[in-house]
Enzyme design. Structure first.
Site, PDB file in Angstrom:
ATOM      1  N   SER A 188       0.818  -1.412  -0.174  1.00 51.23           N
ATOM      2  CA  SER A 188       0.101  -0.068  -0.037  1.00 51.23           C
ATOM      3  C   SER A 188       0.901   1.407  -0.103  1.00 51.23           C
ATOM      4  CB  SER A 188      -1.009  -0.020   1.271  1.00 51.23           C
ATOM      5  OG  SER A 188      -0.107  -0.150   2.326  1.00 51.23           O
ATOM      6  N   HIS A 216      -5.478  -4.539  -0.546  1.00 49.38           N
ATOM      7  CA  HIS A 216      -5.731  -3.657  -1.618  1.00 49.38           C
ATOM      8  C   HIS A 216      -5.738  -4.098  -2.999  1.00 49.38           C
ATOM      9  CE1 HIS A 216      -4.504   0.064   0.831  1.00 49.38           C
ATOM     10  NE2 HIS A 216      -4.189  -0.919   1.671  1.00 49.38           N
ATOM     11  N   LYS A 246     -11.895  -1.427   2.428  1.00 56.43           N
ATOM     12  CA  LYS A 246     -11.428  -0.756   1.222  1.00 56.43           C
ATOM     13  C   LYS A 246     -12.147  -0.537  -0.058  1.00 56.43           C
ATOM     14  CE  LYS A 246      -6.899  -1.455   3.658  1.00 56.43           C
ATOM     15  NZ  LYS A 246      -7.164  -0.470   4.496  1.00 56.43           N
TER      16      LYS A 246
HETATM   17  C1  PLP Z   1      -2.297  -5.195   3.679  1.00 58.38           C
HETATM   18  C2  PLP Z   1      -3.192  -4.719   4.672  1.00 58.38           C
HETATM   19  N1  PLP Z   1      -3.634  -5.555   5.407  1.00 58.38           N
HETATM   20  C3  PLP Z   1      -4.672  -5.152   6.447  1.00 58.38           C
HETATM   21  C4  PLP Z   1      -4.944  -3.994   6.585  1.00 58.38           C
HETATM   22  C5  PLP Z   1      -6.009  -3.653   7.509  1.00 58.38           C
HETATM   23  O1  PLP Z   1      -7.473  -3.470   7.183  1.00 58.38           O
HETATM   24  P1  PLP Z   1      -8.603  -2.831   7.880  1.00 58.38           P
HETATM   25  O2  PLP Z   1      -8.561  -1.397   7.790  1.00 58.38           O
HETATM   26  O3  PLP Z   1      -9.857  -3.429   7.499  1.00 58.38           O
HETATM   27  O4  PLP Z   1      -8.398  -3.226   9.399  1.00 58.38           O
HETATM   28  C6  PLP Z   1      -4.652  -2.916   5.598  1.00 58.38           C
HETATM   29  C7  PLP Z   1      -5.061  -1.657   5.701  1.00 58.38           C
HETATM   30  O5  PLP Z   1      -4.499  -0.491   6.306  1.00 58.38           O
HETATM   31  C8  PLP Z   1      -3.668  -3.327   4.849  1.00 58.38           C
HETATM   32  O6  PLP Z   1      -2.935  -2.441   3.814  1.00 58.38           O
END
Ligand code: PLP
Length: 398
Positions: A188, A216, A246
């Site tokens: 990300s 993502h 997302k």
């Molecule tokens: C790779 C990854 N895993 C998990 C998350 C966390 O997801 P959530 O915002 O649904 O807790 C994110 C988001 O920031 C992410 O980029």
């Protein structure tokens, strides 16, 4: 004489002095291409609202209907009395969407990693046996925390480097009970894509477990079905982590895979055993989002069209977009102060785009990160590009 809170005051002061203190902006409107932020209307490039679903009428209606029918909360953890029919149906839909046998819905993407990793690997105090996790150097914080929580040995391999992964497996696997390879699907901070086919090939050769976090990639890659579909590897990865927060625009996380793996994780995952279930409104909105994405592939096309247009515009200005392969567009500036000044100036001119610096990204690689979405119009993108040009000239970047 100080008191027991002094260490916090000192750290907060130091963070402010070193410009590391995070000033959190307040949103005064729902997520969208345009938002009211700290009372000011701005063009938004900060949210992960890839498909523009976060404030979509179809999802809102599903949430409202669920509140009317099911109330506002399940008032229990999943394993006691929190599993509502909605959860079961949503899990079935998510598994179908990802072309896997089964899935389990948890409270967030972050929770999904805490749920999935510790049951798969760890350390057995009674026998002294320990497992090993092979983790990409740039994996997300929630993977790192889940890995630490498991008690397994963590061996980091170089970013998106299957050859280094193989070398690390050869060197370490014989010393441990079993191994697990974990990678983000789309990273990300840079927008680059893990070489999942090669990772799978290496992992299969050594019979280690495989896990990918597609936070993502869902709604973005593979015609919206995510990175596993993008590489044609459906059903091959032992664990697929996803988030509904997302591209799907809601809230919630998912652990998906074959039915043995999911059944096993369902029995053991602590967020499933010790934290209340996702709300009916979220669950119903998630299901509506999956249906909507499936029925509207043109949203994914629009997202990519927008992203390519914006990326090309930024490159034409002579700015560096790093190694992105997705709608996440980093504008590399290097110096953290420059990145913060750039972001502040953009905001002054009505464009909301976040500066990211150390420790979120490595030292010297500060950037502005632009999140493109299907909700932006061509006019929005032109306005965004014109503002980037203006600020870049004012600050002497171009
Ligand atoms: C790779 C990854 N895993 C998990 C998350 C966390 O997801 P959530 O915002 O649904 O807790 C994110 C988001 O920031 C992410 O980029």
């Amino acid at each position: 004489m100080g008191d027991k809170l002094d260490f916090m005051r000192q750290e907060l002061e130091a963070a402010r002095a070193e410009k590391r203190y995070i000033n959190i902006r307040t949103m005064d409107s729902p997520a969208g291409a345009w938002m009211v932020v700290d009372g000011k209307k701005v063009l938004n490039f900060c949210t992960n609202n890839y498909l523009g679903l976060a404030n979509h009428p179809v999802l809102k209606e599903a949430a409202q209907k669920a509140v009317a029918e099911w109330g506002v909360g399940p008032a229990a953890v999943r394993t006691i009395a929190g599993t509502q029919r909605l959860h079961v149906e949503c899990e079935r839909r998510l598994a179908e969407f990802k072309h896997v046998e089964s899935s389990i819905l948890v409270q967030s993407g972050f929770c999904a990693n805490q749920a999935a990793i510790p049951p798969l690997v760890g350390a057995d105090r009674s026998t002294g046996a320990q497992d090993v996790i092979f983790s990409d150097r740039l994996n997300h914080a929630s993977i790192i925390d889940g890995a630490r929580l498991s008690g397994a040995k963590i061996v980091v391999y170089e970013h998106c480097d299957p050859a280094d992964l193989e070398a690390k497996i050869q060197e370490n696997l014989p010393k441990f009970r079993r191994g697990l390879v974990i990678s983000d699907g789309v990273f990300s901070m840079d927008g680059d894509v893990a070489p999942l086919d090669k990772i799978y090939e290496v992992a299969s050769r050594y019979d280690v477990l495989t896990m990918v976090d597609d936070a993502h990639g869902e709604g973005v890659l593979g015609q919206g079905r995510g990175i596993v579909a993008h590489f044609g590897l459906q059903g091959k990865f032992d664990v697929e982590i996803g988030t509904l927060s997302k591209a799907f625009g809601v809230m919630g996380g998912v652990v998906a895979g074959n039915s043995v793996v999911v059944d096993y994780i369902r029995q053991k995952a602590r967020p499933n055993l010790f934290s209340s279930a996702l709300t009916p409104a979220d669950t119903a909105a998630c299901m509506a989002a999956v249906d909507y994405v499936e029925a509207h592939p043109e949203l994914v096309d629009k997202l990519w069209e927008n992203a390519e247009y914006f990326k090309a515009g930024i490159k034409r200005l002579g700015l560096d977009t790093g190694r992105t392969q997705t709608p996440i567009v980093p504008v590399m500036l290097g110096d953290v102060k420059l990145a913060k000044d750039f972001s502040a100036r953009l905001f002054e001119y009505g464009v909301f785009a976040m500066a990211l610096g150390f420790p979120t990204v490595p030292q010297g690689l500060a950037r502005i990160r632009v999140m493109n979405t299907a909700a932006h119009t061509r006019q929005d993108l032109d306005q965004g590009l014109a503002t980037f040009e203006k600020v870049a000239r004012e600050l002497g970047v171009i």
